[in-house]
Motif scaffolding. Structure first.
Motif, PDB file in Angstrom:
ATOM      1  N   PRO A   1    -110.563 -81.118  25.341  1.00 44.40           N
ATOM      2  CA  PRO A   1    -110.840 -80.834  23.935  1.00 44.40           C
ATOM      3  C   PRO A   1    -110.283 -81.868  22.966  1.00 44.40           C
ATOM      4  CG  PRO A   1    -110.179 -78.827  25.065  1.00 44.40           C
ATOM      5  CD  PRO A   1    -109.926 -79.960  26.014  1.00 44.40           C
ATOM      6  N   TYR A   2    -111.045 -82.099  21.908  1.00 46.31           N
ATOM      7  CA  TYR A   2    -110.620 -82.933  20.795  1.00 46.31           C
ATOM      8  C   TYR A   2    -111.298 -82.389  19.535  1.00 46.31           C
ATOM      9  CZ  TYR A   2    -115.167 -85.292  21.417  1.00 46.31           C
ATOM     10  OH  TYR A   2    -116.507 -85.579  21.532  1.00 46.31           O
ATOM     11  N   GLY A   3    -110.742 -82.733  18.369  1.00 43.41           N
ATOM     12  CA  GLY A   3    -111.310 -82.190  17.150  1.00 43.41           C
ATOM     13  C   GLY A   3    -110.862 -82.943  15.917  1.00 43.41           C
ATOM     14  N   ALA A   4    -111.473 -82.590  14.793  1.00 37.14           N
ATOM     15  CA  ALA A   4    -111.168 -83.254  13.527  1.00 37.14           C
ATOM     16  C   ALA A   4    -111.646 -82.385  12.378  1.00 37.14           C
ATOM     17  CB  ALA A   4    -111.840 -84.620  13.469  1.00 37.14           C
ATOM     18  N   ILE A   5    -111.055 -82.616  11.212  1.00 36.12           N
ATOM     19  CA  ILE A   5    -111.385 -81.846  10.013  1.00 36.12           C
ATOM     20  C   ILE A   5    -111.570 -82.780   8.828  1.00 36.12           C
ATOM     21  CG2 ILE A   5    -108.944 -81.465   9.418  1.00 36.12           C
ATOM     22  CD1 ILE A   5    -109.735 -78.639   8.454  1.00 36.12           C
ATOM     23  N   CYS A   6    -112.370 -82.344   7.858  1.00 37.45           N
ATOM     24  CA  CYS A   6    -112.513 -83.014   6.565  1.00 37.45           C
ATOM     25  C   CYS A   6    -113.193 -84.381   6.719  1.00 37.45           C
ATOM     26  CB  CYS A   6    -111.150 -83.099   5.893  1.00 37.45           C
ATOM     27  SG  CYS A   6    -111.204 -83.509   4.129  1.00 37.45           S
ATOM     28  N   ALA A   7    -112.536 -85.462   6.354  1.00 34.93           N
ATOM     29  CA  ALA A   7    -113.142 -86.796   6.439  1.00 34.93           C
ATOM     30  C   ALA A   7    -113.199 -87.331   7.859  1.00 34.93           C
ATOM     31  CB  ALA A   7    -112.361 -87.778   5.560  1.00 34.93           C
TER      32      ALA A   7
ATOM     33  N   LEU B   1    -105.381 -81.181  23.932  1.00 27.23           N
ATOM     34  CA  LEU B   1    -106.177 -81.277  22.711  1.00 27.23           C
ATOM     35  C   LEU B   1    -105.617 -82.396  21.841  1.00 27.23           C
ATOM     36  CD1 LEU B   1    -108.233 -80.101  20.560  1.00 27.23           C
ATOM     37  CD2 LEU B   1    -106.323 -78.688  19.755  1.00 27.23           C
ATOM     38  N   ILE B   2    -106.504 -83.188  21.255  1.00 29.22           N
ATOM     39  CA  ILE B   2    -106.136 -84.139  20.203  1.00 29.22           C
ATOM     40  C   ILE B   2    -106.882 -83.697  18.954  1.00 29.22           C
ATOM     41  CG2 ILE B   2    -106.177 -86.543  19.432  1.00 29.22           C
ATOM     42  CD1 ILE B   2    -106.346 -87.341  22.414  1.00 29.22           C
ATOM     43  N   VAL B   3    -106.165 -83.509  17.856  1.00 30.29           N
ATOM     44  CA  VAL B   3    -106.811 -83.000  16.645  1.00 30.29           C
ATOM     45  C   VAL B   3    -106.402 -83.834  15.438  1.00 30.29           C
ATOM     46  CG1 VAL B   3    -105.038 -81.206  16.350  1.00 30.29           C
ATOM     47  CG2 VAL B   3    -107.263 -80.931  15.253  1.00 30.29           C
ATOM     48  N   LEU B   4    -107.392 -84.296  14.686  1.00 31.05           N
ATOM     49  CA  LEU B   4    -107.183 -85.202  13.570  1.00 31.05           C
ATOM     50  C   LEU B   4    -107.282 -84.471  12.237  1.00 31.05           C
ATOM     51  CD1 LEU B   4    -109.577 -88.137  14.616  1.00 31.05           C
ATOM     52  CD2 LEU B   4    -107.229 -87.715  15.398  1.00 31.05           C
ATOM     53  N   PRO B   5    -106.227 -84.481  11.406  1.00 28.38           N
ATOM     54  CA  PRO B   5    -106.388 -84.017  10.028  1.00 28.38           C
ATOM     55  C   PRO B   5    -107.231 -85.018   9.256  1.00 28.38           C
ATOM     56  CG  PRO B   5    -104.193 -84.922  10.351  1.00 28.38           C
ATOM     57  CD  PRO B   5    -104.863 -84.943  11.693  1.00 28.38           C
ATOM     58  N   GLY B   6    -107.642 -84.624   8.042  1.00 31.40           N
ATOM     59  CA  GLY B   6    -108.461 -85.505   7.229  1.00 31.40           C
ATOM     60  C   GLY B   6    -107.651 -86.260   6.195  1.00 31.40           C
ATOM     61  N   GLY B   7    -108.266 -86.472   5.039  1.00 29.71           N
ATOM     62  CA  GLY B   7    -107.695 -87.347   4.024  1.00 29.71           C
ATOM     63  C   GLY B   7    -108.311 -88.724   4.189  1.00 29.71           C
ATOM     64  N   LEU B   8    -108.859 -89.278   3.123  1.00 30.67           N
ATOM     65  CA  LEU B   8    -109.613 -90.529   3.228  1.00 30.67           C
ATOM     66  C   LEU B   8    -108.786 -91.670   3.820  1.00 30.67           C
ATOM     67  CD1 LEU B   8    -112.258 -92.000   2.635  1.00 30.67           C
ATOM     68  CD2 LEU B   8    -111.413 -92.445   0.325  1.00 30.67           C
ATOM     69  N   GLY B   9    -107.601 -91.916   3.254  1.00 32.86           N
ATOM     70  CA  GLY B   9    -106.773 -93.007   3.759  1.00 32.86           C
ATOM     71  C   GLY B   9    -106.331 -92.788   5.188  1.00 32.86           C
TER      72      GLY B   9
ATOM     73  N   THR C   1    -114.028 -66.323  11.527  1.00 30.59           N
ATOM     74  CA  THR C   1    -114.785 -66.560  12.748  1.00 30.59           C
ATOM     75  C   THR C   1    -115.188 -68.025  12.819  1.00 30.59           C
ATOM     76  OG1 THR C   1    -116.606 -65.756  14.125  1.00 30.59           O
ATOM     77  CG2 THR C   1    -117.031 -65.955  11.749  1.00 30.59           C
ATOM     78  N   MET C   2    -115.958 -68.363  13.822  1.00 35.83           N
ATOM     79  CA  MET C   2    -116.417 -69.734  14.009  1.00 35.83           C
ATOM     80  C   MET C   2    -117.808 -69.691  14.606  1.00 35.83           C
ATOM     81  SD  MET C   2    -114.054 -70.634  17.326  1.00 35.83           S
ATOM     82  CE  MET C   2    -113.982 -69.533  18.751  1.00 35.83           C
ATOM     83  N   VAL C   3    -118.528 -70.773  14.454  1.00 33.28           N
ATOM     84  CA  VAL C   3    -119.791 -70.936  15.170  1.00 33.28           C
ATOM     85  C   VAL C   3    -119.473 -71.666  16.465  1.00 33.28           C
ATOM     86  CG1 VAL C   3    -122.007 -72.147  15.157  1.00 33.28           C
ATOM     87  CG2 VAL C   3    -121.253 -70.904  13.127  1.00 33.28           C
ATOM     88  N   GLU C   4    -119.862 -71.093  17.572  1.00 34.27           N
ATOM     89  CA  GLU C   4    -119.579 -71.718  18.871  1.00 34.27           C
ATOM     90  C   GLU C   4    -120.866 -71.948  19.647  1.00 34.27           C
ATOM     91  OE1 GLU C   4    -116.738 -69.746  21.392  1.00 34.27           O
ATOM     92  OE2 GLU C   4    -116.432 -71.589  22.538  1.00 34.27           O
ATOM     93  N   LEU C   5    -121.048 -73.185  20.092  1.00 30.64           N
ATOM     94  CA  LEU C   5    -122.191 -73.603  20.889  1.00 30.64           C
ATOM     95  C   LEU C   5    -121.688 -74.121  22.232  1.00 30.64           C
ATOM     96  CD1 LEU C   5    -122.970 -75.518  17.803  1.00 30.64           C
ATOM     97  CD2 LEU C   5    -124.819 -74.055  18.599  1.00 30.64           C
ATOM     98  N   ASN C   6    -122.485 -73.923  23.254  1.00 32.65           N
ATOM     99  CA  ASN C   6    -122.134 -74.425  24.585  1.00 32.65           C
ATOM    100  C   ASN C   6    -120.704 -74.061  24.970  1.00 32.65           C
ATOM    101  OD1 ASN C   6    -124.687 -75.864  24.766  1.00 32.65           O
ATOM    102  ND2 ASN C   6    -123.806 -77.282  23.276  1.00 32.65           N
TER     103      ASN C   6
ATOM    104  N   GLY D   1    -118.616 -76.915  22.843  1.00 30.15           N
ATOM    105  CA  GLY D   1    -117.974 -77.245  24.111  1.00 30.15           C
ATOM    106  C   GLY D   1    -116.516 -77.616  23.908  1.00 30.15           C
ATOM    107  N   ASN D   2    -116.203 -78.890  24.132  1.00 26.94           N
ATOM    108  CA  ASN D   2    -114.812 -79.350  24.004  1.00 26.94           C
ATOM    109  C   ASN D   2    -114.517 -79.994  22.654  1.00 26.94           C
ATOM    110  OD1 ASN D   2    -116.456 -81.583  24.535  1.00 26.94           O
ATOM    111  ND2 ASN D   2    -114.808 -82.714  25.549  1.00 26.94           N
ATOM    112  N   LEU D   3    -115.436 -79.854  21.693  1.00 31.83           N
ATOM    113  CA  LEU D   3    -115.266 -80.435  20.360  1.00 31.83           C
ATOM    114  C   LEU D   3    -115.134 -79.334  19.315  1.00 31.83           C
ATOM    115  CD1 LEU D   3    -115.438 -82.859  18.300  1.00 31.83           C
ATOM    116  CD2 LEU D   3    -117.915 -82.376  18.229  1.00 31.83           C
ATOM    117  N   ILE D   4    -114.171 -79.480  18.399  1.00 33.66           N
ATOM    118  CA  ILE D   4    -114.043 -78.567  17.270  1.00 33.66           C
ATOM    119  C   ILE D   4    -113.928 -79.387  15.988  1.00 33.66           C
ATOM    120  CG2 ILE D   4    -111.527 -78.358  17.604  1.00 33.66           C
ATOM    121  CD1 ILE D   4    -111.827 -75.451  16.499  1.00 33.66           C
TER     122      ILE D   4
END
Length: 434
Positions: A347-353, A315-323, A236-241, A394-397
């Motif tokens: 919508p746009y989003g990102a994970i990790c770093a 949607l634009i979604v960014l994986p993580g990884g420091l570099g 599941t996920m936490v969803e606001l707005n 909203g439009n951010l994950i």
């Protein structure tokens, strides 16, 4: 404001047997807890072969390589094709370290076969690989396979005779002619470890770490992965707005990658969204299409970012990884595209770093709730929802790390296609029990 919270977790049971073990492998986020699998130590060298072929399942290959390298294993990725580059399932391109003939005389502590079709069949048909794995079995060293590969390759070679094993559900009948079948997510019998599919690969890989390096190293690897403690349960996920995420024909999604990108996160996002029939553009933020990811897996993008920015995306979604995150943050073209995405309420989003190192410093989390990799949450200006695995505002994950990547990707599927589609996909991958 609407809010969806995680359902209570079911108790975790750990089972061990001296020779044959079926375990719902624990995934423990703190150093105070231990991963326990009842292992037998291999040599300290930790030399591993992961063969790849056209048509392999990229998640099963990349997650295994990544996690074993995190543990310090010397992993050789070997192509059974005539060239180093392979075309994996779902349009992903992976570049091997060597060709399989170059590995024929090497002694490995572990050989692990990814699945996917027709990739598993290509592995089975490779005579050099068959001879190498047969020698591995004869000399009493570890070998492993996941998804279709236990039935299609190991079973066909007669290397599961008298053993218990598991595989992808649709291959269980085929497996039954060469092994005693069990429906465990991960199963060990003697020197052989087998597993079911993409959604069990992380558990499978941590089990392999345990076999090579022991429980303490498996525990050390578990924490930073941010793995689930309740494998197979609903996600599941936490969803606001809440807002509806819309698209015209099919979702157009941009996934940038760069040198230093976390390969597990990128691979799971791309693979799962393409399984859902979204049109995913993988764009290189760098001078070349081929990137060297954080654990030295070589991935190939579809196009350079300069070309990708000419399009518009649902949607634009960014994986993580420091570099990788630092490369994203330094890319004016990508940051401007993200700003335009936010300004137009797409919508746009990102994970990790990436939430902490890309979105936060460029003002892309202003007025939003978000999460990030645990060690980087102190960089978020609003940390009130940071303990959640997936947060939609909203439009951010946003999400936390490699071990939350499937939930993150499935949450995107849910936002575009609905809960039913996301759960069906999760069951197909064996992330959720069928």
């Amino acid at each position: 404001m609407a809010l969806r919270h995680l359902t209570p977790l079911s108790p975790l049971r750990i089972l061990t047997r001296p020779q044959t073990t079926s375990v719902p492998f624990p995934t423990l986020p703190t150093s105070r807890k231990k991963c326990f699998f009842g292992s037998v130590m291999a040599s300290a060298a930790g030399k591993v072969l992961v063969p790849i072929a056209n048509g392999i399942e990229p998640m099963e290959a990349v997650i295994t390589i990544d996690i074993l390298r995190r543990a310090g294993a010397d992993v050789t990725v070997a192509s059974v094709e005539k060239q180093l580059g392979v075309d994996a399932c779902h349009g992903m391109k992976i570049v091997a370290d060597a060709l399989i003939p170059d590995c024929a005389d090497t002694v490995f502590d572990l050989i692990s076969l990814p699945g996917g079709m027709p990739g598993a069949a290509a592995l089975k048909d490779c005579g050099i690989l068959e001879r190498t794995v047969r020698r591995q079995a004869t000399e009493g060293r570890f070998y492993a396979a996941i998804c279709a590969a236990p039935a299609v390759a190991l079973g066909s070679w007669g290397l599961l005779k008298g053993l218990k094993a598991t595989c992808y559900p649709s291959f269980m009948e085929q497996l039954s002619s060469s092994a005693t079948t069990v429906e465990s997510r991960v199963h060990q019998d003697g020197k052989v470890v087998t597993s079911r599919g993409p959604g069990t690969t992380m558990e499978f890989s941590v089990a392999l770490v345990d076999q090579l390096f022991g429980k303490e190293k498996a525990d050390e690897v578990c924490g930073p992965l941010v793995m689930r403690p309740n494998h197979g349960d609903e996600f599941t996920m936490v969803e606001l707005n809440p807002m509806e995420w819309t698209f015209d024909y099919c979702p157009q999604i941009l996934v940038p990658i760069a040198d230093g990108t976390e390969e597990m996160e990128a691979t799971m996002i791309i693979d799962i969204l393409r399984r859902a029939k979204a049109e995913v553009v993988v764009a290189s933020v760098g001078d070349k299409l081929e990137i060297l990811a954080s654990r030295k897996v070589k991935l190939v993008a579809d196009m350079p970012l300069e070309e990708a920015v000419k399009r518009s995306y649902d949607l634009i979604v960014l994986p993580g990884g420091l570099g990788g995150a630092q490369a994203f943050a330094n890319s004016e073209k990508l940051v401007n595209l993200l700003r335009k995405q936010k300004e137009t309420n797409r919508p746009y989003g990102a994970i990790c770093a990436s939430p902490a190192l890309v979105l936060e410093p460029h003002g892309l989390l202003k007025g939003k709730k978000a999460t990030a990799f645990p060690a980087m949450c102190n960089k978020l200006s609003d940390q009130s929802e940071a303990e959640n695995r997936v947060v939609v505002d909203g439009n951010l994950i946003t999400s936390r790390g490699p071990g939350t990547s499937m939930e993150f990707s499935l949450a995107i599927v849910e936002k575009f296609f609905g809960r039913k589609k996301a759960v069906e996909l999760a069951k197909t991958m064996l992330f959720v029990r069928p």
